[in-house]
Structure formats: structure tokens, C-alpha cells
Write an enzyme that holds these catalytic residues in place. Structure first.
Site, PDB file in Angstrom:
ATOM      1  N   ARG A   1      -3.325  15.329   0.453  1.00 33.18           N
ATOM      2  CA  ARG A   1      -2.940  15.139  -0.963  1.00 33.18           C
ATOM      3  C   ARG A   1      -1.845  16.132  -1.318  1.00 33.18           C
ATOM      4  NH1 ARG A   1      -8.541  14.492  -2.002  1.00 33.18           N
ATOM      5  NH2 ARG A   1      -8.725  16.491  -3.055  1.00 33.18           N
TER       6      ARG A   1
ATOM      7  N   LYS B   1      -1.789   5.944  -8.811  1.00 28.39           N
ATOM      8  CA  LYS B   1      -0.789   5.206  -8.031  1.00 28.39           C
ATOM      9  C   LYS B   1      -0.316   3.977  -8.808  1.00 28.39           C
ATOM     10  CE  LYS B   1      -2.282   6.374  -3.367  1.00 28.39           C
ATOM     11  NZ  LYS B   1      -2.813   5.849  -2.093  1.00 28.39           N
TER      12      LYS B   1
ATOM     13  N   GLN C   1      -8.517   2.546   5.505  1.00 29.76           N
ATOM     14  CA  GLN C   1      -7.643   1.932   4.498  1.00 29.76           C
ATOM     15  C   GLN C   1      -6.311   1.532   5.113  1.00 29.76           C
ATOM     16  OE1 GLN C   1      -7.717   5.141   1.587  1.00 29.76           O
ATOM     17  NE2 GLN C   1      -8.790   3.798   0.180  1.00 29.76           N
TER      18      GLN C   1
ATOM     19  N   ASP D   1      -4.809  17.162  -7.110  1.00 32.66           N
ATOM     20  CA  ASP D   1      -3.975  16.161  -6.453  1.00 32.66           C
ATOM     21  C   ASP D   1      -2.554  16.333  -6.980  1.00 32.66           C
ATOM     22  OD1 ASP D   1      -4.197  12.518  -5.898  1.00 32.66           O
ATOM     23  OD2 ASP D   1      -2.695  14.033  -5.337  1.00 32.66           O
TER      24      ASP D   1
ATOM     25  N   THR E   1     -14.240  17.877  -2.669  1.00 27.91           N
ATOM     26  CA  THR E   1     -12.831  17.868  -2.266  1.00 27.91           C
ATOM     27  C   THR E   1     -11.914  18.372  -3.378  1.00 27.91           C
ATOM     28  OG1 THR E   1     -11.002  16.456  -1.536  1.00 27.91           O
ATOM     29  CG2 THR E   1     -12.669  15.391  -2.839  1.00 27.91           C
TER      30      THR E   1
ATOM     31  N   ARG F   1       0.879  -1.179   0.000  1.00 27.64           N
ATOM     32  CA  ARG F   1       0.000   0.000   0.000  1.00 27.64           C
ATOM     33  C   ARG F   1       0.913   1.224   0.000  1.00 27.64           C
ATOM     34  NH1 ARG F   1      -4.360   2.771  -0.638  1.00 27.64           N
ATOM     35  NH2 ARG F   1      -4.823   4.450   0.800  1.00 27.64           N
TER      36      ARG F   1
ATOM     37  N   ARG G   1       0.188  15.250  -5.683  1.00 21.70           N
ATOM     38  CA  ARG G   1       1.164  14.335  -5.092  1.00 21.70           C
ATOM     39  C   ARG G   1       2.103  13.725  -6.143  1.00 21.70           C
ATOM     40  NH1 ARG G   1      -2.653  10.275  -2.042  1.00 21.70           N
ATOM     41  NH2 ARG G   1      -3.997  10.901  -3.761  1.00 21.70           N
TER      42      ARG G   1
ATOM     43  N   CYS H   1      -9.338   7.156   4.943  1.00 19.67           N
ATOM     44  CA  CYS H   1      -7.891   6.899   5.027  1.00 19.67           C
ATOM     45  C   CYS H   1      -7.540   5.994   6.197  1.00 19.67           C
ATOM     46  CB  CYS H   1      -7.145   8.218   5.146  1.00 19.67           C
ATOM     47  SG  CYS H   1      -7.573   9.392   3.862  1.00 19.67           S
TER      48      CYS H   1
HETATM   49  N1  LIG Z   1      -6.887  18.280   0.047  1.00 17.85           N
HETATM   50  C1  LIG Z   1      -7.638  17.296   0.580  1.00 17.85           C
HETATM   51  N2  LIG Z   1      -7.011  16.129   0.918  1.00 17.85           N
HETATM   52  C2  LIG Z   1      -7.787  15.151   1.447  1.00 17.85           C
HETATM   53  C3  LIG Z   1      -9.163  15.284   1.683  1.00 17.85           C
HETATM   54  N3  LIG Z   1      -9.610  14.122   2.242  1.00 17.85           N
HETATM   55  C4  LIG Z   1      -8.533  13.298   2.328  1.00 17.85           C
HETATM   56  N4  LIG Z   1      -7.450  13.933   1.864  1.00 17.85           N
HETATM   57  C5  LIG Z   1      -6.077  13.463   1.722  1.00 17.85           C
HETATM   58  O1  LIG Z   1      -6.087  12.520   0.661  1.00 17.85           O
HETATM   59  C6  LIG Z   1      -5.051  11.624   0.877  1.00 17.85           C
HETATM   60  C7  LIG Z   1      -5.676  10.223   0.797  1.00 17.85           C
HETATM   61  O2  LIG Z   1      -4.846   9.528   0.029  1.00 17.85           O
HETATM   62  P1  LIG Z   1      -4.782   7.943   0.077  1.00 17.85           P
HETATM   63  O3  LIG Z   1      -5.299   7.443   1.386  1.00 17.85           O
HETATM   64  O4  LIG Z   1      -3.416   7.568  -0.328  1.00 17.85           O
HETATM   65  O5  LIG Z   1      -5.853   7.479  -0.941  1.00 17.85           O
HETATM   66  P2  LIG Z   1      -6.016   7.851  -2.404  1.00 17.85           P
HETATM   67  O6  LIG Z   1      -4.801   8.404  -2.964  1.00 17.85           O
HETATM   68  O7  LIG Z   1      -7.200   8.709  -2.401  1.00 17.85           O
HETATM   69  O8  LIG Z   1      -6.321   6.486  -3.156  1.00 17.85           O
HETATM   70  P3  LIG Z   1      -6.403   5.039  -2.595  1.00 17.85           P
HETATM   71  O9  LIG Z   1      -5.045   4.465  -2.691  1.00 17.85           O
HETATM   72  O10 LIG Z   1      -7.407   4.336  -3.463  1.00 17.85           O
HETATM   73  O11 LIG Z   1      -6.899   5.135  -1.171  1.00 17.85           O
HETATM   74  C8  LIG Z   1      -4.452  11.913   2.242  1.00 17.85           C
HETATM   75  O12 LIG Z   1      -3.279  12.697   2.102  1.00 17.85           O
HETATM   76  C9  LIG Z   1      -5.531  12.745   2.904  1.00 17.85           C
HETATM   77  O13 LIG Z   1      -5.025  13.675   3.849  1.00 17.85           O
HETATM   78  C10 LIG Z   1      -9.774  16.516   1.315  1.00 17.85           C
HETATM   79  O14 LIG Z   1     -10.970  16.695   1.447  1.00 17.85           O
HETATM   80  N5  LIG Z   1      -8.986  17.484   0.773  1.00 17.85           N
HETATM   81 ZN   LIG Z   2      -8.201  11.079   4.992  1.00 20.93          ZN
END
Ligand SMILES: Nc1nc2c(ncn2[C@@H]2O[C@H](COP(=O)(O)OP(=O)(O)OP(=O)(O)O)[C@@H](O)[C@H]2O)c(=O)[nH]1
Ligand SMILES: [Zn+2]
Length: 306
Positions: A171, A231, A138, A203, A191, A117, A205, A135
Site C-alpha cells: 500500500r 479506487k 485477485q 493507505d 494491518t 483492475r 497510495r 492479492c
Molecule cells: N502495509 C501493508 N500492505 C499490505 C498488507 N497486506 C497487503 N498489503 C498491500 O496492499 C495492497 C493490496 O492492494 P490491492 O490488491 O490493490 O487491493 P485493495 O486496494 O486492498 O482493494 P481491492 O481493489 O478491493 O483489492 C498491496 O500493495 C499489498 O502489498 C499489510 O498487511 N500491510
Molecule cells: Zn497482498
């Protein structure tokens, strides 16, 4: 989405055994790198998944110094004096003339499909009981699936795997800006819109640090736990690293009335991931644009990468 580009240089600074409340020992690795000054981590299940940068021999170092940073084979115990040999377990590490660890099947995990992961830090979801995102769920699920042989039709990691924990809160926009994004979401933005309104990319990242850490750990064939297609493409760095399978992470609340996160915010969050960020989620989801279409036709299928 960041391009593939050159790999960052990563250095594992320390590794330590963490006995967990859920059963298996894990080995927490802390990394430094040449791109930022954050402490990115690797949560490694399996004593024999070895960081090449940690185990590489250093000039004039002592065996005690190796044990203190965590570059040892087997188990530490009071009185142990040699890092590279565990006499109790009959394990001995070998090194080439440059001090690089030799990969031997008795001591080092290699050339096997590994459940991985790549997880971005989310303080709110992992620590502050937030029901805005999945998160935290997960993160827990990844650890559980790595420890299990299988769960239903999902083949687990049977005790071997890695959670690369990237300090990419929000993100990549950081916790402060994410809190502002939450307020904008309470004002009606989703979001993605909230990030854009704050002058951030949806995003931004870059997962190259994740790639570099996996390669440092000698992982070559990844079974990636994610719904995020970005990813999947980021875990490709031939010939060293390949994503051989995507393992979906279905929200628990979609398969259980009791388990998982049940909130209006999480449905909106997941819907935006599917509708606007291209996430591949299997369960039928009522999309904004598909209000009156029977749920069965909105199933987003996933594809196993071969
Ligand atoms: N900017 C922003 N970031 C968010 C929000 N909700 C969650 N996040 C961020 O999104 C990121 C979640 O990323 P991951 O858990 O890696 O999941 P993912 O990239 O969405 O994809 P998966 O691997 O399928 O879970 C984390 O850094 C959280 O802090 C939001 O509403 N706004
Ligand atoms: Zn989160």
C-alpha cells in the site's frame, strides 16, 4: 486518499505480446512517468487497445523502430517490414498531421465499457504463496474475468480489458516496511494499526498514475474490479475517464470450501478492510463489533455506479 489533482505524464516505453499459459495472448506495456522512477505496467487483453504515447509517431523513426518498441498493428512475423500495416489481417493504422493515432473501429478499441483492475504490487501474495492477503488471488481472478464472457452473474470482459499494475508494494510503504508490518501483526496489531505504528499512513497510495495510464490506453468507460471505494472515486477524470460500474471481488474462500485462501490471517485482513478501510464486501462477515448479531444483518451491500 490523494486528491484528484493534475494527471501525471505517462509514456509507454514498450509493449510486447505475451503468450500465456492460461490461453489468451496479453500485451504487456511498460510505462515511465514524471512522478517516480518505478516501472508501472499495464497488462492489456486485446491487441486493439492502443497506447497513444506508444503509437504516436516520432521524428525520423523507422518502421523497424516502431515494431521493436511494439507500436505495430496485428501480428509480427519474420520478414515483416511495416509496423502500421498488417497485410495478412488487412489492418492499417491512420495518423493525423501531428502523428497522433486516429481512432478507427476497425483497428482501435474505443468508447466501450472496459473491465479494468487497478492492482497494487504485492510480492508476498503474488509470488511467495502468502496466505496473509488475497492479492495474488485477485490478480489471477482479474485476468480470468477479463478473458471470460461471464462467470455466474458477473459479466466478463470477453477478452478485452486492462490490469493496471502499480508498483505500490505494501500500500505504498514498500516490501521492507511491509515485512515489519507483518511482524507487528503477528504481535497483535491489524494491518492498519501496523502501518500507523511504523509512522506510515493506513493507505497512502495515489492512483493518479492508474488514471493516466488508462487514459493513455484510450479507455473511457471503466467497469472496475474492486472492493475498495477509494479506487472507484480515483477512476474519475471527466470528461476523459468515468467509472460506470464497480464489479465486486468476492474472496473465493467465501464461496467454496476448497478454492481460495483459508487462513486465520486472511480473515483478519479482510475484516480490517471492511471494518477500518471501508471496503465493500458482499458476503456476511462476523465483525469484531457484531459478534452476536446474526450474519445476515451484517451484509455490506454494494452499489453499482451508474
Ligand atoms: N502495509 C501493508 N500492505 C499490505 C498488507 N497486506 C497487503 N498489503 C498491500 O496492499 C495492497 C493490496 O492492494 P490491492 O490488491 O490493490 O487491493 P485493495 O486496494 O486492498 O482493494 P481491492 O481493489 O478491493 O483489492 C498491496 O500493495 C499489498 O502489498 C499489510 O498487511 N500491510
Ligand atoms: Zn497482498
Amino acid at each position: 486518499m490523494a486528491t484528484q489533482g493534475s494527471l501525471p505524464v505517462v509514456q509507454c516505453v514498450a509493449r510486447a505480446r505475451i503468450p500465456t499459459t492460461t490461453g489468451p495472448d496479453i500485451f504487456l506495456h511498460l510505462y515511465a512517468n514524471d512522478r517516480d522512477n518505478k516501472e508501472h505496467l499495464a497488462i492489456v487483453f486485446g491487441e486493439d487497445i492502443r497506447s497513444r504515447s506508444l503509437f504516436r509517431r516520432r521524428k525520423n523513426e523507422t518502421q523497424q523502430e516502431r515494431m521493436v518498441r511494439g507500436a505495430y498493428v496485428g501480428k509480427l512475423f519474420p520478414g515483416r517490414t511495416v509496423a502500421d500495416v498488417d497485410e495478412n489481417l488487412g489492418l492499417e493504422l491512420q495518423f493525423d498531421s501531428d502523428g497522433e493515432l486516429k481512432v478507427e473501429k476497425e483497428t482501435t478499441w474505443a468508447k466501450k465499457d472496459t473491465l479494468v483492475r487497478i492492482h497494487s504490487e504485492c510480492y508476498t501474495g503474488e509470488t511467495a504463496w502468502s496466505a496473509r492477503c488475497d492479492c495474488g488471488e485477485q490478480f489471477d481472478r482479474a485476468g480470468k474475468l477479463i478473458a471470460l464472457d461471464r462467470e455466474g452473474e458477473i459479466v466478463g470482459g470477453s477478452g478485452r480489458g486492462v490490469i493496471v499494475y502499480l508498483r505500490q508494494e505494501g500500500r505504498g510503504i514498500g516490501l521492507g516496511e511491509k515485512l515489519k508490518a507483518y511482524n507487528l501483526q503477528d504481535l497483535g496489531a491489524d494491518t492498519v494499526q501496523a502501518n500507523l505504528m511504523l509512522q506510515h499512513p493506513a493507505d497512502g497510495r495515489d492512483f493518479s498514475l492508474g488514471r493516466a495510464i488508462l487514459i493513455d490506453l484510450g479507455i473511457e468507460r471503466v467497469r472496475l474490479l474492486t472492493n475498495n471505494p477509494d479506487k472507484v472515486s480515483q477512476v474519475e477524470h471527466p470528461p476523459q475517464l468515468h467509472c460506470v460500474e464497480r464489479v465486486p471481488m468476492i474472496p473465493l474462500s467465501w464461496t467454496s470450501d476448497e478454492d481460495g485462501i483459508h487462513s486465520s490471517e486472511i480473515e483478519g485482513y479482510l475484516r480490517t478492510k471492511v471494518e477500518r478501510m471501508g471496503h465493500l464486501l458482499q458476503k456476511p462477515l462476523k465483525l469484531h463489533t457484531m459478534e452476536n448479531v446474526p450474519a445476515s444483518s451484517t451484509t455490506i451491500t454494494t452499489h453499482t455506479i451508474i
